[in-house]
Design an enzyme around this catalytic site. Structure first.
Site, short mmCIF file in Angstrom:
data_model
loop_
_atom_site.label_atom_id
_atom_site.label_comp_id
_atom_site.label_asym_id
_atom_site.label_seq_id
_atom_site.Cartn_x
_atom_site.Cartn_y
_atom_site.Cartn_z
N LYS A 168 0.86 -1.20 0.00
CA LYS A 168 0.00 0.00 0.00
C LYS A 168 0.89 1.24 0.00
O LYS A 168 1.89 1.29 0.72
CB LYS A 168 -0.90 0.00 1.25
CG LYS A 168 -1.63 1.32 1.52
CD LYS A 168 -2.70 1.63 0.48
CE LYS A 168 -3.31 3.02 0.68
NZ LYS A 168 -4.17 3.41 -0.45
N CYS B 192 -2.25 9.68 -6.68
CA CYS B 192 -3.36 9.45 -5.75
C CYS B 192 -4.45 10.49 -6.00
O CYS B 192 -4.21 11.69 -5.92
CB CYS B 192 -2.93 9.53 -4.30
SG CYS B 192 -4.37 9.39 -3.22
O1 RRO Z 1 -5.58 5.78 -0.86
C1 RRO Z 1 -6.23 6.21 -1.84
O2 RRO Z 1 -7.23 6.94 -1.74
C2 RRO Z 1 -5.83 5.88 -3.21
C3 RRO Z 1 -4.53 5.99 -3.67
BR1 RRO Z 1 -3.09 6.47 -2.56
C4 RRO Z 1 -4.25 5.76 -5.03
O3 RRO Z 1 -3.12 5.87 -5.53
N1 RRO Z 1 -5.30 5.42 -5.84
C5 RRO Z 1 -6.55 5.29 -5.39
O4 RRO Z 1 -7.47 4.98 -6.17
N2 RRO Z 1 -6.81 5.53 -4.06
#
Ligand code: RRO
Length: 315
Positions: A49, A132
């Protein structure tokens, strides 16, 4: 009948994946249990993650929703902080490539995280997330900031010695992909991963006449089979514009062996599974491995290199 051996391993610029299929960052790769499951699964690599320096709780719940053709999320980068992931890896016997995904909230934080990743022998490669879509603290993601990204990457390669790849957002204009590719081509980047979820989508529950996730008034990143055409388009365009030694990891809308075939035909060297992994759980990797092998057998291909990037035009 003698069956030909079909090779669905992959080589990302020297990083050898026993199988060209792995998880997408964000999905079931946050906790000790989830990461241990991935280490013991059929996946060809493990992506963690996206992490920050400090642990983050992320956005309020509900922040993930899925339907038959896709998913929407506004997780907000919940993670246990980089030390948790590095400590986890330190304690484990590693049997496949490890991609540490990092997503610092500033350039300075990213430099620090990359430095930390460089100090760990258990990290095979860094997947730097510039895409993100769900952060409340800042508006634009670096992947869409063409002016800042070049200087940022230049600074990274002043000290970085680890294989490094970049997770990109989807682009919707040829010129944008050309621009980013021109920038990336100037640096010793190992791979790109494309695409992250489509930002700022909206899914609606018509019975309740309501959005389905709480953060950001229901807006979130869209994943799943409905985004596959955009993933394929980005992969194929990057394949034509990027230096040939920068590998592409395809991500977006894969739920079958045929989908993987399409990603590779567009130029991907390996693929990541997000929404479908969330829906199906850890057994998805073994199923997709079987489906891809069967698909290639029918096509009479013995390795992914024999068709990678060879998408035809209509003359
Ligand atoms: O954690 C998120 O909201 C998230 C991330 Br870091 C990302 O790179 N892509 C996404 O769809 N959600």
């Amino acid at each position: 009948m003698i069956m030909k051996k079909i090779d669905i391993s992959s080589n990302i610029n020297g990083i050898k994946l026993p199988l060209c299929i792995m998880n997408a960052s964000g999905v079931l790769c946050s906790t000790d249990k989830e990461l241990s499951n991935l280490l013991h699964s059929f996946s060809g690599g493990v992506v963690t993650k996206s992490c920050t320096y400090k642990p983050r709780k992320g956005n309020v719940l509900p922040r993930y929703f899925e339907w038959s053709r896709g998913s929407i999320n506004s997780m907000g980068l919940p993670n246990f902080g980089i030390n948790f992931y590095l400590n986890f890896l330190e304690r484990k016997k590693i049997n496949k490539p490890i991609f540490l995904s990092i997503s610092g909230l500033s350039a300075k934080e990213n430099y620090f995280l990359i430095q930390k990743a460089n100090e760990s022998s258990k990290v095979t490669a860094i997947e730097l997330n510039l895409s993100c879509p769900n952060l409340l603290e800042k508006e634009d993601m670096l992947g869409y900031d063409f002016d800042k990204v070049s200087n940022f990457i230049e600074n990274i390669f002043k000290f970085n010695n680890k294989p490094l790849g970049i997770k990109l957002p989807p682009y919707f204009q040829d010129a944008h992909i050309k621009n980013i590719a021109l920038i990336l081509n100037q640096f010793p980047i190992f791979f790109i991963t494309c695409i992250n979820s489509l930002p700022n989508g909206l899914f609606i529950d018509v019975n309740k006449e309501s959005v389905v996730i709480r953060p950001k008034k229901g807006f979130g990143g869209i994943g799943g089979s409905i985004i596959k055409p955009f993933a394929l388009a980005n992969i194929h365009k990057f394949y034509t514009y990027l230096r040939k030694d920068i590998s592409i990891i395809g991500c977006g809308g894969i739920s079958s062996g045929k989908d993987i075939f399409e990603h590779i035909l567009c130029g991907a060297s390996a693929v990541q599974i997000g929404t479908q992994f969330m829906k199906e759980g850890i057994s998805v990797f073994e199923r997709l491995k079987k489906e891809l092998t069967l698909f290639l057998e029918k096509k009479n291909y013995s390795s992914i290199n024999s068709f990678k990037g060879k998408l035809k035009n209509i003359q």
